[in-house]
Design a protein around this motif. Structure first.
Motif, mmCIF file in Angstrom:
data_model
loop_
_atom_site.group_PDB
_atom_site.id
_atom_site.type_symbol
_atom_site.label_atom_id
_atom_site.label_comp_id
_atom_site.label_asym_id
_atom_site.label_seq_id
_atom_site.Cartn_x
_atom_site.Cartn_y
_atom_site.Cartn_z
ATOM 1 N N ARG A 119 -74.970 -70.446 -11.245
ATOM 2 C CA ARG A 119 -74.362 -70.612 -12.565
ATOM 3 C C ARG A 119 -74.576 -69.382 -13.439
ATOM 4 N NH1 ARG A 119 -76.135 -72.496 -17.810
ATOM 5 N NH2 ARG A 119 -74.284 -73.013 -18.994
ATOM 6 N N MET A 120 -75.732 -68.746 -13.302
ATOM 7 C CA MET A 120 -76.036 -67.571 -14.115
ATOM 8 C C MET A 120 -75.350 -66.316 -13.598
ATOM 9 S SD MET A 120 -80.102 -68.257 -14.701
ATOM 10 C CE MET A 120 -80.391 -66.776 -15.690
ATOM 11 N N GLY A 121 -74.703 -66.420 -12.437
ATOM 12 C CA GLY A 121 -74.041 -65.261 -11.867
ATOM 13 C C GLY A 121 -74.985 -64.301 -11.169
ATOM 14 N N ILE A 154 -83.379 -77.906 -25.927
ATOM 15 C CA ILE A 154 -82.737 -76.791 -25.228
ATOM 16 C C ILE A 154 -82.450 -77.167 -23.775
ATOM 17 C CG2 ILE A 154 -83.088 -74.433 -24.344
ATOM 18 C CD1 ILE A 154 -82.410 -74.499 -27.290
ATOM 19 N N TYR A 155 -83.394 -77.816 -23.150
ATOM 20 C CA TYR A 155 -83.261 -78.251 -21.759
ATOM 21 C C TYR A 155 -82.092 -79.221 -21.609
ATOM 22 C CZ TYR A 155 -85.649 -78.773 -17.193
ATOM 23 O OH TYR A 155 -86.010 -78.739 -15.872
ATOM 24 N N ALA A 156 -81.954 -80.137 -22.564
ATOM 25 C CA ALA A 156 -80.886 -81.137 -22.506
ATOM 26 C C ALA A 156 -79.514 -80.488 -22.664
ATOM 27 C CB ALA A 156 -81.093 -82.190 -23.585
ATOM 28 N N VAL A 157 -79.394 -79.552 -23.596
ATOM 29 C CA VAL A 157 -78.109 -78.886 -23.823
ATOM 30 C C VAL A 157 -77.694 -78.083 -22.591
ATOM 31 C CG1 VAL A 157 -76.902 -77.120 -25.165
ATOM 32 C CG2 VAL A 157 -78.347 -78.811 -26.328
ATOM 33 N N ASP A 158 -78.627 -77.305 -22.043
ATOM 34 C CA ASP A 158 -78.287 -76.527 -20.848
ATOM 35 C C ASP A 158 -78.010 -77.445 -19.669
ATOM 36 O OD1 ASP A 158 -78.152 -73.809 -19.510
ATOM 37 O OD2 ASP A 158 -79.653 -74.800 -18.248
ATOM 38 N N GLY A 159 -78.758 -78.541 -19.579
ATOM 39 C CA GLY A 159 -78.515 -79.501 -18.504
ATOM 40 C C GLY A 159 -77.130 -80.111 -18.601
ATOM 41 N N MET A 160 -76.702 -80.418 -19.817
ATOM 42 C CA MET A 160 -75.351 -80.947 -20.002
ATOM 43 C C MET A 160 -74.306 -79.932 -19.541
ATOM 44 S SD MET A 160 -73.298 -81.809 -23.564
ATOM 45 C CE MET A 160 -73.187 -80.043 -23.931
ATOM 46 N N LEU A 161 -74.469 -78.682 -19.966
ATOM 47 C CA LEU A 161 -73.500 -77.654 -19.593
ATOM 48 C C LEU A 161 -73.437 -77.467 -18.085
ATOM 49 C CD1 LEU A 161 -74.281 -75.042 -22.384
ATOM 50 C CD2 LEU A 161 -72.228 -76.460 -22.185
ATOM 51 N N ASN A 178 -70.056 -79.112 -13.649
ATOM 52 C CA ASN A 178 -70.027 -79.208 -12.194
ATOM 53 C C ASN A 178 -69.453 -80.523 -11.696
ATOM 54 O OD1 ASN A 178 -71.831 -80.043 -9.515
ATOM 55 N ND2 ASN A 178 -71.037 -77.962 -9.484
ATOM 56 N N GLY A 179 -69.756 -81.618 -12.385
ATOM 57 C CA GLY A 179 -69.323 -82.917 -11.867
ATOM 58 C C GLY A 179 -69.134 -84.010 -12.896
ATOM 59 N N ASP A 219 -65.060 -86.432 -20.085
ATOM 60 C CA ASP A 219 -65.037 -85.213 -19.276
ATOM 61 C C ASP A 219 -63.886 -84.308 -19.688
ATOM 62 O OD1 ASP A 219 -67.192 -86.232 -17.884
ATOM 63 O OD2 ASP A 219 -66.024 -86.864 -16.146
ATOM 64 N N SER A 220 -62.710 -84.892 -19.867
ATOM 65 C CA SER A 220 -61.536 -84.095 -20.250
ATOM 66 C C SER A 220 -61.752 -83.422 -21.600
ATOM 67 C CB SER A 220 -60.288 -84.989 -20.305
ATOM 68 O OG SER A 220 -59.978 -85.504 -19.026
ATOM 69 N N GLU A 221 -62.303 -84.173 -22.554
ATOM 70 C CA GLU A 221 -62.562 -83.600 -23.874
ATOM 71 C C GLU A 221 -63.609 -82.495 -23.786
ATOM 72 O OE1 GLU A 221 -63.673 -86.899 -26.293
ATOM 73 O OE2 GLU A 221 -61.627 -87.645 -26.516
ATOM 74 N N PHE A 222 -64.602 -82.691 -22.933
ATOM 75 C CA PHE A 222 -65.645 -81.686 -22.746
ATOM 76 C C PHE A 222 -65.046 -80.387 -22.214
ATOM 77 C CE2 PHE A 222 -68.744 -79.435 -20.207
ATOM 78 C CZ PHE A 222 -69.904 -79.493 -20.952
ATOM 79 N N TYR A 223 -64.216 -80.483 -21.181
ATOM 80 C CA TYR A 223 -63.647 -79.285 -20.570
ATOM 81 C C TYR A 223 -62.711 -78.549 -21.520
ATOM 82 C CZ TYR A 223 -65.403 -81.581 -16.354
ATOM 83 O OH TYR A 223 -66.201 -82.207 -15.432
ATOM 84 N N ASP A 224 -62.115 -79.264 -22.461
ATOM 85 C CA ASP A 224 -61.193 -78.638 -23.406
ATOM 86 C C ASP A 224 -61.886 -78.147 -24.671
ATOM 87 O OD1 ASP A 224 -59.051 -79.127 -21.738
ATOM 88 O OD2 ASP A 224 -58.501 -81.016 -22.700
ATOM 89 N N CYS A 225 -63.163 -78.435 -24.815
ATOM 90 C CA CYS A 225 -63.868 -78.112 -26.056
ATOM 91 C C CYS A 225 -64.190 -76.620 -26.122
ATOM 92 C CB CYS A 225 -65.159 -78.920 -26.161
ATOM 93 S SG CYS A 225 -65.996 -78.750 -27.746
ATOM 94 N N GLY A 226 -63.851 -76.004 -27.251
ATOM 95 C CA GLY A 226 -64.070 -74.560 -27.380
ATOM 96 C C GLY A 226 -65.234 -74.182 -28.272
#
Length: 230
Positions: free
Chosen positions: A47-49, A123-130, A135-136, A207-214
Motif C-alpha cells: 500500500r505504501m508503494g 490514527i490507527y483506526a483511520v489508517d486501518g479504514m483506508l 481493499n475490500g 462502500d460506493s460513497e467511500f470510494y467517491d469521497c474526495g
C-alpha cells in the motif's frame, strides 16, 4: 443489479465479487483472517508503494519476519512520530500516515492494543479504514483485525475534522451494530449473523460513497498527529 449465488454457501453476491473470487461470496472466499505477521507487513508495504505484489515472500516456507528486517521497509521516514512528521515535504500524506500506523502497529504487537493511547488508536483506526475499505469494503474493515477498532473509527474521524468520511463511517458502524466484545470470535460470529444471505450488500452504499469521497483524510490525520503525537 442481479446478484449471483455463492457456490459454497448459496448467499448472493455482486457479479464482480463472484468473478473476482471465482464463484465465492467474500466471507467464504476470505475465511478468518489468518494472515501471518509477515503477510500483514507486506500488505502495508504494498500500500505504501515500497514493494510490488510480485515481490511478496510470505508464502515461501521457513521465513520469519526478523530474517527480512521488514520493519525497515515499513518505516522509511523514521521510527518515531517526530521523525516521520518532519518529512511532510518529502513524501505523500498517505505514505507518512502509513509510516505512523506502522510504528503504532509494532507497539501494539509488542505490548497489546491496550498499550495504545487514545490518540494512537485514532490514527490507527483511520489508517486501518483506508487500508481495508479500499481493499475490500467496510465488511473487510470489521472482519479483519482492524475490527477491534470499530468503535474508535467515528470518534477518530470526528477529532481529525472529517465530515464526509465521518458521515459514511457512521452509517457503516450503525449497520455493524453494537456487541459486548470486539474480539475476533465475537466479531466473526456477529458478522455471520448479520450478513446471512446478504453478503456485502449491507455496506454496498457505504462502500460506493467511500470510494467517491474526495476529502483529504490523510492530511487531516497528519495535522492531528502533529498536535497530539509529537
Amino acid at each position: 443489479m442481479d446478484r449471483v449465488p455463492c457456490k459454497k454457501c448459496g448467499a448472493k453476491a455482486l457479479p464482480s465479487t463472484i468473478e473476482k473470487t471465482k464463484g465465492y461470496c467474500m466471507p467464504c472466499f476470505k475465511g478468518p483472517d489468518k494472515r501471518s505477521e509477515l503477510q500483514k507487513y507486506e500488505d502495508k508495504a504494498v500500500r505504501m508503494g515500497l514493494m510490488k505484489d510480485s515481490d511478496r515472500v510470505a508464502h515461501l516456507p521457513g521465513l520469519e519476519t526478523k530474517e527480512l528486517n521488514v520493519s525497515d521497509e515499513l518505516l522509511p521516514f523514521g521510527r518515531t512520530y517526530k521523525d516521520v512528521l518532519r518529512c511532510k515535504d518529502e513524501a505523500e500524506p498517505y505514505q507518512l500516515l502509513s509510516n505512523l500506523s506502522a510504528i503504532i502497529m509494532y507497539k501494539e504487537q509488542s505490548h497489546g492494543l491496550e498499550s495504545l493511547s487514545q490518540e494512537e488508536r485514532y490514527i490507527y483506526a483511520v489508517d486501518g479504514m483506508l487500508t481495508e475499505v479500499n481493499n475490500g469494503g467496510f465488511y473487510q474493515f470489521f472482519f479483519n483485525s482492524t475490527g477491534e477498532l470499530s468503535y474508535d473509527l467515528v470518534p477518530a474521524l470526528e477529532v481529525i475534522g472529517s465530515t464526509l468520511f465521518k458521515t459514511i463511517a457512521l452509517k457503516a458502524v450503525k449497520i455493524f451494530g453494537e456487541i459486548p466484545s470486539l474480539d475476533e470470535d465475537s466479531r466473526y460470529s456477529h458478522l455471520d449473523s448479520i450478513t446471512e444471505n446478504d453478503e456485502l450488500q449491507l455496506w454496498d452504499k457505504c462502500d460506493s460513497e467511500f470510494y467517491d469521497c474526495g476529502e483529504e483524510i490523510e492530511s487531516m490525520a497528519l495535522a492531528y498527529a502533529q498536535i497530539n503525537l509529537v
